[in-house]
Structure formats: C-alpha cells, structure tokens
Motif scaffolding. Sequence first.
Motif, mmCIF file in Angstrom:
data_model
loop_
_atom_site.group_PDB
_atom_site.id
_atom_site.type_symbol
_atom_site.label_atom_id
_atom_site.label_comp_id
_atom_site.label_asym_id
_atom_site.label_seq_id
_atom_site.Cartn_x
_atom_site.Cartn_y
_atom_site.Cartn_z
ATOM 1 N N SER A 64 -8.566 34.800 -1.216
ATOM 2 C CA SER A 64 -9.042 34.667 -2.663
ATOM 3 C C SER A 64 -10.282 35.655 -2.948
ATOM 4 N N SER A 65 -10.884 35.832 -3.743
ATOM 5 C CA SER A 65 -12.015 36.649 -4.053
ATOM 6 C C SER A 65 -12.925 35.651 -4.923
ATOM 7 N N LEU A 66 -14.366 36.256 -4.907
ATOM 8 C CA LEU A 66 -15.173 35.705 -5.559
ATOM 9 C C LEU A 66 -15.059 35.754 -7.026
ATOM 10 N N LYS A 67 -14.591 36.539 -7.718
ATOM 11 C CA LYS A 67 -14.299 36.609 -9.136
ATOM 12 C C LYS A 67 -13.303 35.674 -9.430
ATOM 13 N N ILE A 68 -12.191 35.231 -8.463
ATOM 14 C CA ILE A 68 -11.328 34.331 -8.686
ATOM 15 C C ILE A 68 -11.947 33.008 -8.623
ATOM 16 N N GLU A 69 -12.642 32.879 -7.651
ATOM 17 C CA GLU A 69 -13.240 31.483 -7.406
ATOM 18 C C GLU A 69 -14.481 31.370 -8.464
ATOM 19 N N LEU A 70 -15.240 32.219 -8.785
ATOM 20 C CA LEU A 70 -16.425 31.746 -9.780
ATOM 21 C C LEU A 70 -15.927 32.121 -11.179
ATOM 22 N N GLY A 71 -14.968 33.078 -11.519
ATOM 23 C CA GLY A 71 -14.664 33.238 -12.932
ATOM 24 C C GLY A 71 -15.193 34.330 -13.626
ATOM 25 N N TYR A 72 -15.990 34.985 -13.048
ATOM 26 C CA TYR A 72 -16.382 36.400 -13.418
ATOM 27 C C TYR A 72 -16.742 37.404 -12.448
ATOM 28 N N ARG A 73 -17.005 38.544 -12.898
ATOM 29 C CA ARG A 73 -17.324 39.684 -11.878
ATOM 30 C C ARG A 73 -18.423 39.671 -11.565
ATOM 31 N N VAL A 74 -18.619 39.920 -10.028
ATOM 32 C CA VAL A 74 -19.775 39.648 -9.314
ATOM 33 C C VAL A 74 -20.400 41.196 -8.904
ATOM 34 N N SER A 75 -21.578 41.328 -8.837
ATOM 35 C CA SER A 75 -22.257 42.628 -8.397
ATOM 36 C C SER A 75 -22.172 42.754 -6.840
ATOM 37 N N ARG A 76 -21.386 43.811 -6.687
ATOM 38 C CA ARG A 76 -20.996 44.187 -5.271
ATOM 39 C C ARG A 76 -22.522 44.580 -4.721
ATOM 40 N N GLN A 77 -23.076 45.260 -5.340
ATOM 41 C CA GLN A 77 -24.549 45.853 -4.739
ATOM 42 C C GLN A 77 -25.378 44.916 -4.532
ATOM 43 N N LYS A 78 -25.587 43.802 -5.322
ATOM 44 C CA LYS A 78 -26.387 42.652 -5.016
ATOM 45 C C LYS A 78 -26.193 41.730 -3.754
ATOM 46 N N LEU A 79 -24.724 41.681 -3.729
ATOM 47 C CA LEU A 79 -24.180 40.746 -2.679
ATOM 48 C C LEU A 79 -24.254 41.648 -1.491
ATOM 49 N N THR A 80 -23.979 42.665 -1.423
ATOM 50 C CA THR A 80 -24.312 43.566 -0.125
ATOM 51 C C THR A 80 -25.532 43.411 0.409
ATOM 52 N N ALA A 81 -26.762 43.558 -0.591
ATOM 53 C CA ALA A 81 -28.183 43.539 -0.207
ATOM 54 C C ALA A 81 -28.431 42.188 0.339
ATOM 55 N N ALA A 82 -27.927 41.067 -0.265
ATOM 56 C CA ALA A 82 -28.214 39.927 0.223
ATOM 57 C C ALA A 82 -27.820 39.578 1.574
ATOM 58 N N ILE A 83 -26.475 39.961 1.665
ATOM 59 C CA ILE A 83 -25.991 40.080 3.152
ATOM 60 C C ILE A 83 -26.953 40.590 4.149
ATOM 61 N N LEU A 84 -27.324 41.661 3.801
ATOM 62 C CA LEU A 84 -27.998 42.766 4.756
ATOM 63 C C LEU A 84 -29.417 41.868 4.956
ATOM 64 N N SER A 85 -29.910 41.452 3.950
ATOM 65 C CA SER A 85 -31.144 40.810 4.284
ATOM 66 C C SER A 85 -31.228 39.298 4.858
ATOM 67 N N GLU A 86 -29.960 38.617 4.589
ATOM 68 C CA GLU A 86 -29.914 37.459 5.292
ATOM 69 C C GLU A 86 -29.663 37.932 6.938
ATOM 70 N N PHE A 87 -28.992 38.868 7.039
ATOM 71 C CA PHE A 87 -28.442 39.187 8.479
ATOM 72 C C PHE A 87 -29.817 39.464 9.272
ATOM 73 N N GLU A 88 -30.699 40.289 8.716
ATOM 74 C CA GLU A 88 -31.974 40.662 9.085
ATOM 75 C C GLU A 88 -32.706 39.434 9.455
ATOM 76 N N ILE A 89 -32.781 38.471 8.686
ATOM 77 C CA ILE A 89 -33.623 37.155 9.200
ATOM 78 C C ILE A 89 -32.920 36.649 10.334
ATOM 79 N N GLN A 90 -31.724 36.386 10.447
ATOM 80 C CA GLN A 90 -30.950 35.777 11.607
ATOM 81 C C GLN A 90 -31.188 36.498 12.867
ATOM 82 N N TYR A 91 -31.027 38.134 12.667
ATOM 83 C CA TYR A 91 -31.077 38.792 13.919
ATOM 84 C C TYR A 91 -32.307 38.708 14.479
ATOM 85 N N HIS A 92 -33.532 39.103 13.532
ATOM 86 C CA HIS A 92 -34.801 38.896 13.841
ATOM 87 C C HIS A 92 -35.277 37.780 14.801
#
Length: 339
Positions: free
Chosen positions: A235-263
Amino acid sequence: MNHKMRVRNMKQKILKILKQNPSSFVSGQKISEQFGVTRAAVWKSIKQLQAAGYEIESETKNGYKLISCPDLLTSSEVMPYLKKSCFPYQIIHFNQLDSTNNKAKELAEHREPEGTVVIAEQQTQGKGKVGKKWISAPYKGIYMSIILRPELDFSGSSLLSLLGCVAVGKALLSFGCSVQFKWPNDVYVNEKKLCGILTEGSGEIDQLDYLILGIGINVNQTRQDFSKSLSSKASSLKIELGYRVSRQKLTAAILSEFEIQYHQLKQNGSAKEALDFYKNHSNIIGEKVLLQRNKQQTVEAKVLDIDQFGQLTVQYHDGSIVAISSGEITVQNTSPNFT
C-alpha cells in the motif's frame, strides 16, 4: 568543483534568495552581483529551474519572483524541513537512476563522506530484499540511500537496518500512521507493506569501510499503481491516510529521526531505545514462522526475541535456540507445537 556541481550550487543559491523574498521581485542584477556571475548565467539558471517545475515569474524591469515549487526531493526542497542537525547531510538528487544504492556505492568508493544522501525520483532497477525488484513509481515514492561509515564490523549491518526501520516508523507515526515491523527490514501499515530497507556494505570482516542504507517508501501511489498481485500485500501512505502526503516533509522527518538513532548508537555503543521501539512494534515476536535461510532450506521456528545486535532469536523444533542475522520470514497460520 566540476561544472555540474557549480551549476547545481548556483541554482540552489538562486532558489534560496528567491525563497527569502516570497512576496517581491529580486532583480537579476542583484543576483549576479551577489554571486559574482553574469546576468546571462542567472537567466540560464532561472530557465533550468523553470524546466524542473519551479514557477518563476519574470519582469523586465523588476527581475524574478518565485510563485510555486514542484514536489521534488532536491536539497533545496528537503533541507529546510530538517530539524537542526549536526549530521553532515548532503543531498545529491537525480531524476532517474537504475538504483540509488548502486549510485551511493559508487560515490562511497570515491570517498564521498558519511551523510551523503542519494535520492532519485525514479528507479529503473530498484533493489528489494533477496534480489527482488522494488517497484519505483516516478515522483510518487521516496527512493534514497545514505552513505554511512560506522565503526562497526559486518555484523553491525543488522543493527543499522533496524535503525533505518525505526527512523521510518517514528516519522510515519508523526504523520498519524500506526506502524508494524517485519524483521529484518520491512515497515507495514494496516498489515500492508509500505517500506523496505536494504543495507549493502564493503570492508573487512572486522571493520566496515562503508555501509549503504537504502530506503524505499510508497508515498503517493494510488491503487492503480499496484499490480493485482501486489495490491493485496502493499500500500501507500496516500491510500492508507486518504490524502496526498508531502514527500519533502516525510523525507526530512526520516533523516532527522535517523540522525537521532545513529547518534545514540555512536555515543552509547548500543541502540537500546531504538531496539525497544522496534520490538514494541514487531509483528512477528511470539509467532510461529517459516524461516528461509537460503533458496534450498526452509525451516519452521518460533520467534522468541530480537537481540541487542538486531538479530532474530528463534527456537527450532528440537528446542535449540539460535540467533539469525538474515533470512526471509513467513508467518504461519497454523504450526506444530513448540516447547
């Protein structure tokens, strides 16, 4: 710095100054003076930005004004959404690649630094686990690979894959999704696969030279983007949530979270917090499964735990308990009893 890099940097600089003046025109003369280039070079960069999907209004006497930005995963569009970061992220963006992992490995071999992120809007030969192909619909998903240079041996790749899953999972939670992890590297939403992680490394047995963390996420695909065989599993986020998701914000959120875990891993030498989060969202702990270690061997086992190295702890029929670092897992509906 090669010509392509200079052109990319110039476009990013012009975008930055246009974004800093959202309601007014910026003269071509001001831009040329600020960056030490000709007005013709400014005009050429503006034309390239327009061709890439940026709506930029131009007036002869007033200059240029940014009207709207396209849904692209370029450095200029993703980096502003990153949380304040100490990690040396640099995004290298491509419209199309065969595989972001392949390109990241090529760059890593040429000593590109840790934190380099390769992003493509489309992959023609995207990689899934066990040699499978990851379907990469253009401009609808997130397909990226991060170059890491951890002070770990090859066994550490399991743990880094787990950190990638946790980063994606926490980012998805911030978008209102309930996530589940299927060991070793899949992220599910509502019992359907949304994301896959693929790690590939190089180095000696006792020391990684580099590790590539590849992440593929279905973001804005519609049901029509999935084949009949995949629609019941993915599936996709759009299908599960019912609306279009900002890929830019999601990409940034993943990179930010990964930095925390990796640090935390580098600072503490362990990933207890990430491991606890992963186990709390695992969909296989306690389950009876079919474990495929290679193409010729499939065995029944019961999943007991996930250890501190990200390995799966399983119990076989004979009562033996072993740690598994890789393999394909299928949950069984029914299974013989285990002691």
